[in-house]
Design an enzyme around this catalytic site. Sequence first.
Site, PDB file in Angstrom:
ATOM      1  N   LYS A  77      -9.008 -34.178  -6.121  1.00 32.18           N
ATOM      2  CA  LYS A  77      -9.057 -35.345  -5.233  1.00 32.18           C
ATOM      3  C   LYS A  77     -10.158 -36.341  -5.610  1.00 32.18           C
ATOM      4  O   LYS A  77     -10.039 -37.531  -5.337  1.00 32.18           O
ATOM      5  CB  LYS A  77      -9.245 -34.897  -3.783  1.00 32.18           C
ATOM      6  CG  LYS A  77      -7.984 -34.322  -3.152  1.00 32.18           C
ATOM      7  CD  LYS A  77      -8.213 -33.976  -1.687  1.00 32.18           C
ATOM      8  CE  LYS A  77      -6.939 -33.477  -1.030  1.00 32.18           C
ATOM      9  NZ  LYS A  77      -7.116 -33.177   0.392  1.00 32.18           N
ATOM     10  N   ASP A 113      -5.327 -38.447   4.369  1.00 31.16           N
ATOM     11  CA  ASP A 113      -5.847 -37.380   5.242  1.00 31.16           C
ATOM     12  C   ASP A 113      -6.525 -37.986   6.480  1.00 31.16           C
ATOM     13  O   ASP A 113      -6.542 -37.359   7.547  1.00 31.16           O
ATOM     14  CB  ASP A 113      -6.864 -36.504   4.487  1.00 31.16           C
ATOM     15  CG  ASP A 113      -6.186 -35.528   3.523  1.00 31.16           C
ATOM     16  OD1 ASP A 113      -5.002 -35.214   3.737  1.00 31.16           O
ATOM     17  OD2 ASP A 113      -6.852 -35.101   2.560  1.00 31.16           O
TER      18      ASP A 113
HETATM   19  P1  NAP Z   1     -13.448 -28.447  -0.316  1.00 31.98           P
HETATM   20  O1  NAP Z   1     -13.598 -29.873  -0.677  1.00 31.98           O
HETATM   21  O2  NAP Z   1     -13.539 -27.384  -1.355  1.00 31.98           O
HETATM   22  O3  NAP Z   1     -14.554 -28.147   0.827  1.00 31.98           O
HETATM   23  C1  NAP Z   1     -14.656 -26.876   1.432  1.00 31.98           C
HETATM   24  C2  NAP Z   1     -15.836 -26.860   2.399  1.00 31.98           C
HETATM   25  O4  NAP Z   1     -15.861 -25.567   2.996  1.00 31.98           O
HETATM   26  C3  NAP Z   1     -17.182 -27.047   1.710  1.00 31.98           C
HETATM   27  O5  NAP Z   1     -18.080 -27.667   2.589  1.00 31.98           O
HETATM   28  C4  NAP Z   1     -17.606 -25.592   1.450  1.00 31.98           C
HETATM   29  O6  NAP Z   1     -18.996 -25.419   1.355  1.00 31.98           O
HETATM   30  C5  NAP Z   1     -17.123 -24.957   2.738  1.00 31.98           C
HETATM   31  N1  NAP Z   1     -16.965 -23.520   2.583  1.00 31.98           N
HETATM   32  C6  NAP Z   1     -16.162 -22.863   1.708  1.00 31.98           C
HETATM   33  N2  NAP Z   1     -16.286 -21.527   1.886  1.00 31.98           N
HETATM   34  C7  NAP Z   1     -17.196 -21.356   2.881  1.00 31.98           C
HETATM   35  C8  NAP Z   1     -17.756 -20.203   3.509  1.00 31.98           C
HETATM   36  N3  NAP Z   1     -17.388 -18.965   3.140  1.00 31.98           N
HETATM   37  N4  NAP Z   1     -18.662 -20.388   4.491  1.00 31.98           N
HETATM   38  C9  NAP Z   1     -19.025 -21.641   4.863  1.00 31.98           C
HETATM   39  N5  NAP Z   1     -18.542 -22.776   4.314  1.00 31.98           N
HETATM   40  C10 NAP Z   1     -17.624 -22.626   3.325  1.00 31.98           C
HETATM   41  O7  NAP Z   1     -12.057 -28.181   0.418  1.00 31.98           O
HETATM   42  P2  NAP Z   1     -11.247 -29.210   1.377  1.00 31.98           P
HETATM   43  O8  NAP Z   1     -10.277 -29.990   0.572  1.00 31.98           O
HETATM   44  O9  NAP Z   1     -12.238 -29.927   2.199  1.00 31.98           O
HETATM   45  O10 NAP Z   1     -10.371 -28.186   2.252  1.00 31.98           O
HETATM   46  C11 NAP Z   1     -10.980 -27.417   3.271  1.00 31.98           C
HETATM   47  C12 NAP Z   1      -9.885 -26.719   4.081  1.00 31.98           C
HETATM   48  O11 NAP Z   1      -9.081 -27.702   4.737  1.00 31.98           O
HETATM   49  C13 NAP Z   1      -8.929 -25.877   3.231  1.00 31.98           C
HETATM   50  O12 NAP Z   1      -8.586 -24.726   3.962  1.00 31.98           O
HETATM   51  C14 NAP Z   1      -7.721 -26.775   3.076  1.00 31.98           C
HETATM   52  O13 NAP Z   1      -6.515 -26.055   2.896  1.00 31.98           O
HETATM   53  C15 NAP Z   1      -7.712 -27.482   4.423  1.00 31.98           C
HETATM   54  N6  NAP Z   1      -7.038 -28.794   4.380  1.00 31.98           N
HETATM   55  C16 NAP Z   1      -5.997 -28.989   5.233  1.00 31.98           C
HETATM   56  C17 NAP Z   1      -5.351 -30.209   5.251  1.00 31.98           C
HETATM   57  C18 NAP Z   1      -4.208 -30.414   6.198  1.00 31.98           C
HETATM   58  O14 NAP Z   1      -3.474 -31.385   6.019  1.00 31.98           O
HETATM   59  N7  NAP Z   1      -4.048 -29.558   7.179  1.00 31.98           N
HETATM   60  C19 NAP Z   1      -5.759 -31.250   4.397  1.00 31.98           C
HETATM   61  C20 NAP Z   1      -6.849 -31.007   3.539  1.00 31.98           C
HETATM   62  C21 NAP Z   1      -7.477 -29.773   3.535  1.00 31.98           C
HETATM   63  P3  NAP Z   1     -19.775 -25.588  -0.056  1.00 31.98           P
HETATM   64  O15 NAP Z   1     -19.899 -27.062  -0.294  1.00 31.98           O
HETATM   65  O16 NAP Z   1     -21.082 -24.916   0.199  1.00 31.98           O
HETATM   66  O17 NAP Z   1     -18.909 -24.882  -1.082  1.00 31.98           O
END
Ligand code: NAP
Length: 286
Positions: A77, A113
């Site tokens: 992204k 989003d």
């Molecule tokens: P991302 O950019 O990789 O960000 C993930 C975030 O979660 C980061 O802040 C990361 O922290 C944190 N994190 C990961 N593992 C963790 C843990 N064990 N404990 C605490 N914090 C943790 O991912 P993203 O794109 O934002 O996606 C996040 C979630 O949203 C995913 O499950 C994705 O499937 C979902 N999502 C859903 C939609 C929808 O349309 N429903 C759209 C987009 C995303 P660090 O920076 O420290 O790694």
Amino acid sequence: MLTRDAARRRGGPAFAGILGWPLDHTLSPTIHNAAFRKLGLDWVYLAFPVPPELIGSAVVGLRSLGAMGANVTMPHKESVIDFLDDLSGDARSVGAVNTIQRLGDELIGHNTDIDGFGEFLVGDAGIDPTDRRALVLGAGGAARAVIKALGDLRASEVIIAARDEDRARPLADLAPGSRVDVRPWAGAATIASEADIVVNATPVGMDGLDPLADVSFRPGQVVVDLIYEPPSTPLVERARAAGADAWGGLGMLVRQAAASLRIWTGQDPPVETMSAAAVRAIGTHS
Ligand code: NAP
């Protein structure tokens, strides 16, 4: 002229697709192909698993093969931005692209989003965040979209709890009209107990864990877990059982897809058809 000529030369259905890595269980082809059928469009939507080192050449491929557009998911992204010609205001503000639009030979990056979360929250869930206090878990791409949407919808306060506070701090600029505070991950449970709206924008919960296991939720609170696979997480189940208004991430997924389709086709997306296709697909492989 390259892409228009490519599209004309090829004939047959127009195509769009999703670029991500890995792409094992993406629902996007199911959702978009259902929409294309409903709209009577001779379009097809494909999944393109693209490893990180090939994202630039994949975008070149979209141009030369004449794709109508594309979605972009993890981990591309942010990195895809370098290969696009321009960005919409939303994509620029959050620094992430989930939708590519082809306008002639130009590729424009968008972020649906933000609208996807807002349209789900207000339109589908019937929740008005105006003057309400929100907690967002996480500081990644999804968190940025949620914080921007909550700011645009005039939440009074947005508290970000992230394990990497340095990553979270710049996110305060996304909601200039709200009071934004960054707190340590360890303090999330206390804040969640008092917040009006709690959004989990981390993957914690895909694996059966609950990021707020110590919190006792109550009626009147709103809990949204952006995870859509599984469609309901321990956080959602527990919040619901306590009388809170709790939602999984499928609604946002459908709404962001609908906003992408609107950008590509200029048509009103058949949201109910898209939603039914997503629910059916989740039911078949969960
Ligand atoms: P991302 O950019 O990789 O960000 C993930 C975030 O979660 C980061 O802040 C990361 O922290 C944190 N994190 C990961 N593992 C963790 C843990 N064990 N404990 C605490 N914090 C943790 O991912 P993203 O794109 O934002 O996606 C996040 C979630 O949203 C995913 O499950 C994705 O499937 C979902 N999502 C859903 C939609 C929808 O349309 N429903 C759209 C987009 C995303 P660090 O920076 O420290 O790694």
